[in-house]
Design an enzyme around this catalytic site. Structure first.
Site, short mmCIF file in Angstrom:
data_model
loop_
_atom_site.label_atom_id
_atom_site.label_comp_id
_atom_site.label_asym_id
_atom_site.label_seq_id
_atom_site.Cartn_x
_atom_site.Cartn_y
_atom_site.Cartn_z
N HIS A 90 0.85 -1.38 -0.01
CA HIS A 90 0.09 -0.06 0.01
C HIS A 90 0.84 1.03 0.21
CE1 HIS A 90 0.42 0.05 4.42
NE2 HIS A 90 0.18 1.41 4.14
N ASP A 141 -0.94 -7.56 1.64
CA ASP A 141 -0.21 -6.18 1.64
C ASP A 141 1.19 -6.33 1.81
OD1 ASP A 141 0.39 -3.34 1.54
OD2 ASP A 141 -0.43 -3.05 3.74
N SER A 242 4.45 2.49 8.07
CA SER A 242 3.93 1.50 7.18
C SER A 242 5.23 0.65 6.57
CB SER A 242 3.07 1.92 6.23
OG SER A 242 1.66 1.99 6.84
#
Length: 307
Positions: A90, A141, A242
């Site tokens: 992502h 992901d 992230s």
């Protein structure tokens, strides 16, 4: 750290060896030294925010990289070999086909002053997992990042191990996350942006499923994910974290067991961090990345080993 998360719905002759050993064991600074053989994975050459986190030590986590977008920190990632980084898919969203927007900074501790021993490398291409959809954003992901050229290993730039099939992560296993993400919602890590670290326990998968339950057929937590953190909140990953590693130590090796993926808010009560499981996606990584090293716990002897 609080870690960056998308919205939940979206998201070696003997002389040479001797020299190498001297370099690795010397207590003096080795600013210009590089490691010219493939180093053992998951073993920092030096020992010692995230929400509720603390400063890490220089070169404590030498596999962590900053993924830059247009020159600014965007996400984190983990070095697997001298040409490959793994991160969250992502982080690229709809820009998978625009690698020129991104670059990778390795060997940095303080992003505000990365220093001459860091290396910045362009990205050749990005390969997301085939089951990942940027519109949905949470399932599978994970993405592999091919660097434009091979990097040089040093005491600040080393690869991490992947877990082999012997590894199990029972609930309450203490692992670590690290990154340069926000320290609270809307509060970026202040200058000099020192890499933050935080110990997080593994959370039982059934408990995590219940916490994120959205109704039959709408399970948010799937088999390819794992959860870690604190049910009371206050400590967690946040925006900018992230793609960074969830790291667990097995004997004397650090294993990349998860990738910071998503959650609801930063450090919210009963909303632990959700990670892409490397146990579930290891085979896919192995098919693509040559030279990735595996380690694990061998039940018959308790030793580490590669497989």
């Amino acid at each position: 750290m609080m870690i960056s998360r998308p919205p939940p719905a979206l998201g070696g002759d003997q002389f040479s060896i001797l020299i190498l050993l001297v370099l690795l064991t010397s207590t003096a600074p080795i600013s210009a030294a590089t490691i010219r053989v493939s180093p053992d994975c998951g073993k920092p050459q030096q020992l010692n925010r995230i929400v509720g986190g603390e400063d890490s030590m220089d070169a404590q986590w030498p596999w962590i990289v900053s993924i830059l977008k247009n020159g600014s920190h965007h996400c984190a990632g983990s070095l697997l070999t001298n040409r490959w980084v793994v991160t969250a898919a992502h982080c690229f969203k709809s820009n998978m086909d625009k690698p020129s927007l991104f670059s990778v900074l390795l060997g940095a501790w303080k992003l505000g002053s990365p220093g001459p021993r860091s290396q910045k490398v362009g990205i050749a291409w990005v390969l997301p997992h085939p089951r990942y959809s940027w519109k949905e954003g949470t399932h599978a992901d994970i993405a592999l990042v091919r660097l434009e050229h091979s990097i040089q290993f040093s005491e600040r730039i080393l690869p991490i191990c992947l877990p082999d099939s012997s590894v199990r992560l029972p609930p309450k296993t203490d692992c670590w996350i690290a990154g340069w993400g926000s320290i609270q919602d809307g509060v970026p890590l202040p200058h000099p942006q020192t890499l933050q670290k935080l110990k997080v326990p593994i959370i039982d998968s059934e408990l995590c499923k219940s916490l994120y339950w959205r109704g039959a057929g709408q399970e948010a937590i799937t088999e390819g994910m794992l959860c870690a953190g604190y049910l009371e909140g206050e400590r967690d990953a946040c925006l900018g974290d992230s793609g960074g590693p969830l790291m667990c130590q097995v004997d004397d090796h650090w294993l990349l067991t998860g990738i910071i993926s998503w959650g609801e808010g930063c450090a919210e009560r009963n909303r632990p961090g959700v990670y892409t499981s490397l146990l579930a996606h290891r085979s896919w990584v192995q098919r693509i990345v040559q030279g990735v090293q595996l380690r694990g716990y061998l039940a018959d002897s308790g030793d580490t080993g590669s497989s």
